[in-house]
Motif scaffolding. Structure first.
Motif, PDB file in Angstrom:
ATOM      1  N   GLU A  70       0.930  -1.440  -0.024  1.00 55.25           N
ATOM      2  CA  GLU A  70      -0.438   0.198   0.401  1.00 55.25           C
ATOM      3  C   GLU A  70       0.756   1.117  -0.009  1.00 55.25           C
ATOM      4  O   GLU A  70       0.345   2.274  -0.954  1.00 55.25           O
ATOM      5  CB  GLU A  70      -1.307   0.372   1.364  1.00 55.25           C
ATOM      6  N   LEU A  71       1.935   1.184   0.562  1.00 56.38           N
ATOM      7  CA  LEU A  71       3.258   1.917   0.162  1.00 56.38           C
ATOM      8  C   LEU A  71       3.451   2.089  -1.023  1.00 56.38           C
ATOM      9  O   LEU A  71       4.724   2.752  -0.848  1.00 56.38           O
ATOM     10  CB  LEU A  71       4.098   2.116   1.358  1.00 56.38           C
ATOM     11  N   GLY A  72       3.674   0.887  -1.651  1.00 56.60           N
ATOM     12  CA  GLY A  72       4.212   1.416  -2.855  1.00 56.60           C
ATOM     13  C   GLY A  72       5.397   1.018  -3.264  1.00 56.60           C
ATOM     14  O   GLY A  72       6.105   1.497  -4.038  1.00 56.60           O
ATOM     15  N   VAL A  73       6.413   0.608  -2.164  1.00 55.55           N
ATOM     16  CA  VAL A  73       7.515   0.181  -2.172  1.00 55.55           C
ATOM     17  C   VAL A  73       8.401  -1.616  -2.154  1.00 55.55           C
ATOM     18  O   VAL A  73       9.143  -1.998  -2.365  1.00 55.55           O
ATOM     19  CB  VAL A  73       7.827   0.469  -0.588  1.00 55.55           C
ATOM     20  N   LEU A  74       7.129  -1.793  -1.903  1.00 56.75           N
ATOM     21  CA  LEU A  74       6.793  -4.011  -2.169  1.00 56.75           C
ATOM     22  C   LEU A  74       8.242  -4.393  -3.123  1.00 56.75           C
ATOM     23  O   LEU A  74       8.487  -4.670  -3.061  1.00 56.75           O
ATOM     24  CB  LEU A  74       5.721  -4.445  -1.584  1.00 56.75           C
ATOM     25  N   GLU A  75       7.571  -3.897  -4.729  1.00 57.06           N
ATOM     26  CA  GLU A  75       7.729  -4.839  -4.903  1.00 57.06           C
ATOM     27  C   GLU A  75       8.942  -3.651  -5.814  1.00 57.06           C
ATOM     28  O   GLU A  75      10.461  -4.634  -6.411  1.00 57.06           O
ATOM     29  CB  GLU A  75       6.894  -4.472  -6.139  1.00 57.06           C
ATOM     30  N   ALA A  76      10.175  -2.881  -5.239  1.00 55.62           N
ATOM     31  CA  ALA A  76      10.655  -2.473  -5.747  1.00 55.62           C
ATOM     32  C   ALA A  76      12.032  -2.707  -4.746  1.00 55.62           C
ATOM     33  O   ALA A  76      13.062  -3.083  -4.816  1.00 55.62           O
ATOM     34  CB  ALA A  76      10.741  -0.440  -5.772  1.00 55.62           C
ATOM     35  N   PRO A 108      -4.090 -11.131  -2.643  1.00 55.80           N
ATOM     36  CA  PRO A 108      -2.091 -11.126  -3.610  1.00 55.80           C
ATOM     37  C   PRO A 108      -1.018 -11.727  -3.150  1.00 55.80           C
ATOM     38  O   PRO A 108      -0.221 -12.128  -3.329  1.00 55.80           O
ATOM     39  CB  PRO A 108      -2.205  -9.728  -4.235  1.00 55.80           C
ATOM     40  N   TYR A 109      -0.919 -11.701  -1.871  1.00 55.57           N
ATOM     41  CA  TYR A 109      -0.194 -12.466  -0.751  1.00 55.57           C
ATOM     42  C   TYR A 109      -0.093 -13.166  -0.322  1.00 55.57           C
ATOM     43  O   TYR A 109      -1.165 -13.714   0.890  1.00 55.57           O
ATOM     44  CB  TYR A 109       0.009 -10.816  -0.035  1.00 55.57           C
ATOM     45  N   THR A 110       0.651 -14.880  -0.915  1.00 53.64           N
ATOM     46  CA  THR A 110       0.299 -15.868  -1.022  1.00 53.64           C
ATOM     47  C   THR A 110       1.347 -16.360  -0.893  1.00 53.64           C
ATOM     48  O   THR A 110       1.548 -17.690  -0.732  1.00 53.64           O
ATOM     49  CB  THR A 110      -0.693 -16.646  -2.526  1.00 53.64           C
ATOM     50  N   ARG A 111       2.646 -16.021  -0.332  1.00 54.13           N
ATOM     51  CA  ARG A 111       3.592 -16.379   0.052  1.00 54.13           C
ATOM     52  C   ARG A 111       4.442 -15.544   1.691  1.00 54.13           C
ATOM     53  O   ARG A 111       4.263 -14.339   1.615  1.00 54.13           O
ATOM     54  CB  ARG A 111       4.400 -15.891  -0.780  1.00 54.13           C
ATOM     55  N   HIS A 119      17.670  -4.123   2.348  1.00 52.25           N
ATOM     56  CA  HIS A 119      16.741  -3.735   0.490  1.00 52.25           C
ATOM     57  C   HIS A 119      15.773  -2.972   1.091  1.00 52.25           C
ATOM     58  O   HIS A 119      15.631  -2.002   0.587  1.00 52.25           O
ATOM     59  CB  HIS A 119      16.795  -5.204   0.230  1.00 52.25           C
ATOM     60  N   LEU A 120      14.982  -3.835   2.665  1.00 55.16           N
ATOM     61  CA  LEU A 120      13.918  -2.980   2.288  1.00 55.16           C
ATOM     62  C   LEU A 120      14.193  -1.586   3.241  1.00 55.16           C
ATOM     63  O   LEU A 120      13.573  -0.457   2.644  1.00 55.16           O
ATOM     64  CB  LEU A 120      12.869  -3.570   4.442  1.00 55.16           C
ATOM     65  N   ILE A 121      14.812  -1.227   3.720  1.00 65.02           N
ATOM     66  CA  ILE A 121      14.956   0.374   4.354  1.00 65.02           C
ATOM     67  C   ILE A 121      15.890   0.903   3.172  1.00 65.02           C
ATOM     68  O   ILE A 121      15.422   1.954   3.379  1.00 65.02           O
ATOM     69  CB  ILE A 121      16.276  -0.257   5.575  1.00 65.02           C
ATOM     70  N   GLN A 122      17.264   0.183   2.831  1.00 60.58           N
ATOM     71  CA  GLN A 122      16.961   1.430   0.979  1.00 60.58           C
ATOM     72  C   GLN A 122      15.983   1.736   0.818  1.00 60.58           C
ATOM     73  O   GLN A 122      16.342   3.149   0.149  1.00 60.58           O
ATOM     74  CB  GLN A 122      18.594   0.430   0.511  1.00 60.58           C
TER      75      GLN A 122
END
Length: 429
Positions: A70-76, A108-111, A119-122
């Motif tokens: 929802e923050l738009g940062v997961l895929e990146a 959509p989150y099935t894993r 990586h997340l923090i960057q």
């Protein structure tokens, strides 16, 4: 991918801001990003420089993935390197006691996701740097809290012991982890409990082509092991041992450690013998549960591990911290807009999240007792016989959903984001 640098600041003796966040972990950065997008100015204090700090836990439940999505940062963040995992298995004496298949969850989150924290923090930091109103003071250690009467009105930070900066803020948020200095300076008891009576040794092993695509938790002669794939082409291992047992284990040297781990993980014996070279590659983490006596005070809020600490093998910490941030965001925004950061104004956040943290503590204690407590071979066989049925039953599906999302799922209040801040995203200050 290259690491992200924070623009250097010159000597600043005093700053004024809306919110001062202490700690640039997942909770602190996610909360900072939400506040910035809502038009709130934030100063972030982080004692490390260049994000050079130890990260161990990296399992992200679907509930945490939802916040980042929802923050738009997961895929990146995933694009920097991550490992999707199909589910969680608990084994004892070669028998499966629990088998949770996350692929049965609604999308959509099935894993599960093994996402290295760096990586997340960057990615979160990059998103914050793209917005106005953000000041990051890295290499600054919290030294004291500023008070006006009994109200917290800011923080004092030392930079490598050479320079002091005072940050004046409406609210100070402690997001600085299980040994929170913010909490200690506020005089709030950690509420530590030895419910799990264990320490956890963390390490990774090179294991190209040996990933299992799942998380395994299994009993050993001394405690329990958590094993899962991690990026890039490695296995992450968390070895839970009784408190004060590590010295005895370490006395046997790296050869003894390798033998004990290989006995517990015979299918990975070659990986362990070939990849574990030095006992100094293992990091010891004090394992305990905690629930702070209070999470908010006048001008003060605690989020994530600063407020509540959980079993490190439970794979809940990061997701709970991100959900804390999402729950804290509208409460802090209200406090800034009204100019009222009193205890009563901040209390709805604690009232919403404290029961969720308590439920996770209860669940983890029951899991530890049922899955790793004494019981003998008969109890083990009975649990193993029930496990496949439970995994395929409606009860198993509900258990999976509860572990994946928690008892109080939280959504990001994107409706509180301001158009003006959104329009400036993409231009580095």
């Amino acid at each position: 991918m290259a690491s992200l640098s924070v623009p250097a600041m010159g000597r600043v003796d005093e700053l004024h801001t809306d919110v001062c966040v202490v700690g640039a972990g997942p909770a602190g950065l996610a909360l900072t990003l939400m506040l910035l997008r809502s038009g709130v100015d934030v100063v972030l204090l982080e004692r490390s420089t260049g994000l050079r700090r130890d990260f161990h836990g990296e399992l992200l439940q679907p509930g945490g993935q939802r916040i980042l999505g929802e923050l738009g940062v997961l895929e990146a963040a995933r694009a920097r390197g991550a490992c999707p995992l199909d589910g969680l298995q608990v084994l004892r004496d070669g028998r499966t006691l629990l088998d949770l298949d996350y692929r049965r969850l609604p999308g959509p989150y099935t894993r599960l996701l093994a996402l290295p924290q760096r990586h997340l923090i960057q990615q979160l930091l990059r998103s914050c740097l793209d917005l106005p109103g953000f000041t990051c003071l890295e290499g600054h250690r919290l030294a004291d809290l500023v008070r006006t009467g009994t109200r917290v009105t800011g923080a004092v930070a030392h930079r490598r012991g050479l320079h002091t900066t005072t940050v004046r803020a409406r609210v100070v948020v402690g997001a600085d982890g299980r040994h929170s200095r913010t909490r200690k300076l506020a005089g709030i008891e950690a509420g530590r409990s030895e419910a799990f009576d264990q320490d956890v040794v963390w390490f990774t092993l090179p294991a190209a082509g040996r990933g299992t695509g799942t998380v395994r938790v299994l009993r050993t002669a001394r405690g329990a092991l958590l094993v899962h794939d991690t990026h890039p082409n490695r296995l992450r291992v968390g070895w839970a041992l009784p408190h004060r047992a590590w010295n005895q284990v370490a006395a046997g040297g790296v050869d003894g450690i390798r033998r004990e781990l290989a006995d517990a993980l015979p299918d990975l014996a070659d990986v362990i013998h070939g990849g574990l070279d030095d006992a100094r590659d293992l990091t010891l983490l004090d394992g305990f549960a905690a629930q702070a006596r209070q999470w908010v005070d006048d001008g003060l809020m605690l989020v994530g591990d600063s407020a509540h600490t959980h079993d490190p093998l439970g794979a809940q910490g990061i997701s709970l911290a991100l959900q804390d941030a999402a729950a804290a965001h509208p409460v802090l925004l209200d406090a800034v807009r009204t100019g009222d950061a009193s205890w009563s104004r901040l209390l709805p956040y604690e009232q919403r999240r404290r029961p969720v943290a308590a439920a996770v503590h209860r669940m983890q204690r029951l899991q530890a007792k049922a899955l790793f407590g004494p019981g003998g071979p008969v109890a083990t066989r009975l649990r193993a016989a029930v496990a496949p049925l439970a995994g395929r039953s409606p009860l198993g599906a509900r258990t999976t959903r509860t572990i994946a999302y928690g008892t109080g799922p939280v959504a990001v209040r994107t409706d509180l984001f301001t158009a003006a801040r959104a329009a400036t995203a993409g231009s580095r200050p």
